[in-house]
Design a protein around this motif. Sequence first.
Motif, PDB file in Angstrom:
ATOM      1  N   SER A  21       0.848  -1.188   0.000  1.00 43.74           N
ATOM      2  CA  SER A  21       0.000   0.000   0.000  1.00 43.74           C
ATOM      3  C   SER A  21       0.885   1.240   0.000  1.00 43.74           C
ATOM      4  O   SER A  21       2.042   1.199   0.437  1.00 43.74           O
ATOM      5  N   LEU A  22       0.364   2.320  -0.501  1.00 42.74           N
ATOM      6  CA  LEU A  22       1.085   3.597  -0.517  1.00 42.74           C
ATOM      7  C   LEU A  22       0.179   4.651   0.092  1.00 42.74           C
ATOM      8  O   LEU A  22      -0.824   5.044  -0.503  1.00 42.74           O
ATOM      9  N   VAL A  23       0.514   5.093   1.286  1.00 45.90           N
ATOM     10  CA  VAL A  23      -0.292   6.067   2.020  1.00 45.90           C
ATOM     11  C   VAL A  23       0.588   7.244   2.409  1.00 45.90           C
ATOM     12  O   VAL A  23       1.561   7.073   3.157  1.00 45.90           O
ATOM     13  N   GLY A  24       0.285   8.413   1.894  1.00 40.54           N
ATOM     14  CA  GLY A  24       1.062   9.609   2.229  1.00 40.54           C
ATOM     15  C   GLY A  24       2.521   9.494   1.848  1.00 40.54           C
ATOM     16  O   GLY A  24       3.391   9.997   2.566  1.00 40.54           O
ATOM     17  N   GLY A  25       2.773   8.795   0.733  1.00 45.19           N
ATOM     18  CA  GLY A  25       4.148   8.625   0.286  1.00 45.19           C
ATOM     19  C   GLY A  25       4.910   7.544   1.021  1.00 45.19           C
ATOM     20  O   GLY A  25       6.102   7.346   0.758  1.00 45.19           O
ATOM     21  N   LYS A  26       4.250   6.833   1.915  1.00 42.93           N
ATOM     22  CA  LYS A  26       4.894   5.766   2.684  1.00 42.93           C
ATOM     23  C   LYS A  26       4.462   4.410   2.142  1.00 42.93           C
ATOM     24  O   LYS A  26       3.280   4.183   1.876  1.00 42.93           O
ATOM     25  N   VAL A  27       5.444   3.512   1.964  1.00 41.78           N
ATOM     26  CA  VAL A  27       5.154   2.160   1.497  1.00 41.78           C
ATOM     27  C   VAL A  27       4.829   1.282   2.688  1.00 41.78           C
ATOM     28  O   VAL A  27       5.681   1.042   3.551  1.00 41.78           O
ATOM     29  N   GLY A  28       3.600   0.818   2.755  1.00 40.82           N
ATOM     30  CA  GLY A  28       3.178  -0.090   3.817  1.00 40.82           C
ATOM     31  C   GLY A  28       2.676  -1.395   3.220  1.00 40.82           C
ATOM     32  O   GLY A  28       2.995  -1.728   2.081  1.00 40.82           O
ATOM     33  N   PHE A  29       1.871  -2.113   3.974  1.00 37.80           N
ATOM     34  CA  PHE A  29       1.300  -3.356   3.446  1.00 37.80           C
ATOM     35  C   PHE A  29      -0.052  -3.619   4.079  1.00 37.80           C
ATOM     36  O   PHE A  29      -0.408  -3.061   5.131  1.00 37.80           O
ATOM     37  N   GLU A  30      -0.801  -4.488   3.422  1.00 33.51           N
ATOM     38  CA  GLU A  30      -2.116  -4.900   3.920  1.00 33.51           C
ATOM     39  C   GLU A  30      -2.270  -6.392   3.690  1.00 33.51           C
ATOM     40  O   GLU A  30      -1.901  -6.911   2.639  1.00 33.51           O
ATOM     41  N   ILE A  31      -2.802  -7.072   4.673  1.00 37.85           N
ATOM     42  CA  ILE A  31      -3.076  -8.505   4.568  1.00 37.85           C
ATOM     43  C   ILE A  31      -4.557  -8.717   4.834  1.00 37.85           C
ATOM     44  O   ILE A  31      -5.075  -8.249   5.845  1.00 37.85           O
ATOM     45  N   ALA A  32      -5.222  -9.397   3.938  1.00 37.71           N
ATOM     46  CA  ALA A  32      -6.631  -9.752   4.119  1.00 37.71           C
ATOM     47  C   ALA A  32      -6.763 -11.261   3.959  1.00 37.71           C
ATOM     48  O   ALA A  32      -6.430 -11.813   2.912  1.00 37.71           O
ATOM     49  N   THR A  33      -7.216 -11.937   4.994  1.00 43.97           N
ATOM     50  CA  THR A  33      -7.272 -13.400   4.967  1.00 43.97           C
ATOM     51  C   THR A  33      -8.456 -13.899   5.773  1.00 43.97           C
ATOM     52  O   THR A  33      -8.883 -13.263   6.747  1.00 43.97           O
ATOM     53  N   ASP A  34      -9.005 -15.040   5.372  1.00 38.93           N
ATOM     54  CA  ASP A  34     -10.056 -15.669   6.175  1.00 38.93           C
ATOM     55  C   ASP A  34      -9.459 -16.633   7.203  1.00 38.93           C
ATOM     56  O   ASP A  34     -10.186 -17.304   7.934  1.00 38.93           O
ATOM     57  N   ASN A  35      -8.146 -16.707   7.237  1.00 44.78           N
ATOM     58  CA  ASN A  35      -7.444 -17.570   8.187  1.00 44.78           C
ATOM     59  C   ASN A  35      -7.087 -16.754   9.433  1.00 44.78           C
ATOM     60  O   ASN A  35      -6.038 -16.121   9.502  1.00 44.78           O
ATOM     61  N   ALA A  36      -7.975 -16.757  10.428  1.00 45.70           N
ATOM     62  CA  ALA A  36      -7.770 -15.956  11.633  1.00 45.70           C
ATOM     63  C   ALA A  36      -6.515 -16.384  12.385  1.00 45.70           C
ATOM     64  O   ALA A  36      -5.763 -15.544  12.885  1.00 45.70           O
ATOM     65  N   ASP A  37      -6.271 -17.700  12.458  1.00 40.49           N
ATOM     66  CA  ASP A  37      -5.081 -18.190  13.162  1.00 40.49           C
ATOM     67  C   ASP A  37      -3.808 -17.740  12.458  1.00 40.49           C
ATOM     68  O   ASP A  37      -2.807 -17.417  13.096  1.00 40.49           O
ATOM     69  N   GLY A  38      -3.846 -17.724  11.118  1.00 43.74           N
ATOM     70  CA  GLY A  38      -2.682 -17.267  10.362  1.00 43.74           C
ATOM     71  C   GLY A  38      -2.394 -15.806  10.614  1.00 43.74           C
ATOM     72  O   GLY A  38      -1.234 -15.403  10.767  1.00 43.74           O
ATOM     73  N   ALA A  39      -3.441 -14.968  10.649  1.00 42.21           N
ATOM     74  CA  ALA A  39      -3.264 -13.542  10.920  1.00 42.21           C
ATOM     75  C   ALA A  39      -2.683 -13.323  12.314  1.00 42.21           C
ATOM     76  O   ALA A  39      -1.792 -12.484  12.509  1.00 42.21           O
ATOM     77  N   LYS A  40      -3.166 -14.081  13.281  1.00 42.79           N
ATOM     78  CA  LYS A  40      -2.653 -13.957  14.658  1.00 42.79           C
ATOM     79  C   LYS A  40      -1.186 -14.372  14.734  1.00 42.79           C
ATOM     80  O   LYS A  40      -0.382 -13.732  15.418  1.00 42.79           O
ATOM     81  N   THR A  41      -0.851 -15.466  14.055  1.00 43.02           N
ATOM     82  CA  THR A  41       0.539 -15.926  14.064  1.00 43.02           C
ATOM     83  C   THR A  41       1.448 -14.899  13.399  1.00 43.02           C
ATOM     84  O   THR A  41       2.543 -14.607  13.892  1.00 43.02           O
ATOM     85  N   PHE A  42       0.998 -14.336  12.270  1.00 39.36           N
ATOM     86  CA  PHE A  42       1.778 -13.289  11.604  1.00 39.36           C
ATOM     87  C   PHE A  42       2.024 -12.123  12.556  1.00 39.36           C
ATOM     88  O   PHE A  42       3.164 -11.640  12.679  1.00 39.36           O
ATOM     89  N   ALA A  43       0.961 -11.642  13.216  1.00 42.61           N
ATOM     90  CA  ALA A  43       1.090 -10.493  14.118  1.00 42.61           C
ATOM     91  C   ALA A  43       2.039 -10.801  15.273  1.00 42.61           C
ATOM     92  O   ALA A  43       2.865  -9.958  15.663  1.00 42.61           O
ATOM     93  N   GLU A  44       1.950 -12.026  15.789  1.00 44.56           N
ATOM     94  CA  GLU A  44       2.820 -12.422  16.902  1.00 44.56           C
ATOM     95  C   GLU A  44       4.284 -12.453  16.480  1.00 44.56           C
ATOM     96  O   GLU A  44       5.162 -11.901  17.162  1.00 44.56           O
TER      97      GLU A  44
END
Length: 310
Positions: A37-60
């Motif tokens: 993603s590009l917000v205000g000139g900054k390169v970031g990222f976005e993850i959208a998934t139906d795998n709740a456990d995967g999202a939690k593991t990524f965040a951890e």
Amino acid sequence: MNFSEEVKREILGGKEKTDGEKKAFVSAFLRSAGSLSLVGGKVGFEIATDNADGAKTFAEYFAVVYGLTVKISEENGRKKKRNVIRYDDDATEILDDLGVLEVDAEGVKLRFGVKWDLVGTDAEKAAFLRGAFSGGGSATLPKSDGSSSTGYHLEFVFGDYVFATDVCEILSELYFLPKLIQRKDAFIVYLKTRDEISDFLALMGASKAVLKLAEITVEKDMNNNYNRQLNCEMSNMSKQIDASVKQIRAIEKIDDAIGRESLPNPLKTVADARINNRGLTLSELAEKLGISKSCLNHRLRKIVELADNL
């Protein structure tokens, strides 16, 4: 819960022990389920998934490796709710470290392919594959009763051809023989054989899934053997019925043309027995007459030949 969900839940039990393994998981999960993603000139990222456990593991793991917190929000998708992670701060250095971007003296550009420093050991390769499967993988098994045409199949879905070929290379280094196809705008890396899928699940640490696959395999093989035996028996029964009908018609033809009494006594005895015991098999009829099955067969063939010549 389908089989894919069972596998993902089982492999997301904190199996990555070192920072290197956690980084490999985060990199693959982001490459499979995320976008830049590009917000205000900054390169970031976005993850959208139906795998709740995967999202939690990524965040951890992201918090452990980079000391940064990312929030998970639940949002409505087209068909069901999705777990969304957004990181809007400048993530250029992190994305370079994870092999998503390349930063050099000439500037910043996308990396097409795997950053090989992330998968230097077999444990890191396994962690990378867990991340890739958790973010964009699926697995299906056939039904043991044969009511479904679905076979053994495990796949990863990627949007980058070079990355997909590199994942094939990683699998090959771990002694798998993956295949790669294009499906619309996606590139699919897949395993199709039962043994390879079982070995892959074992490598991922999904022991319960391995046992389930083995159970279904045994049940399916037993059902297949039963069906083959039943089909064979039905075929033999059909042949016996056809033969019995042919023999009875031959005897009836002889009755109408010259009479059964004109037959030699051994053939007349067999003809009488066949007419009076139409439902018996050859083995049962031979036993009733006290002769061998081959002898009975020979006499019945002679009767059919005589009828054909009338």
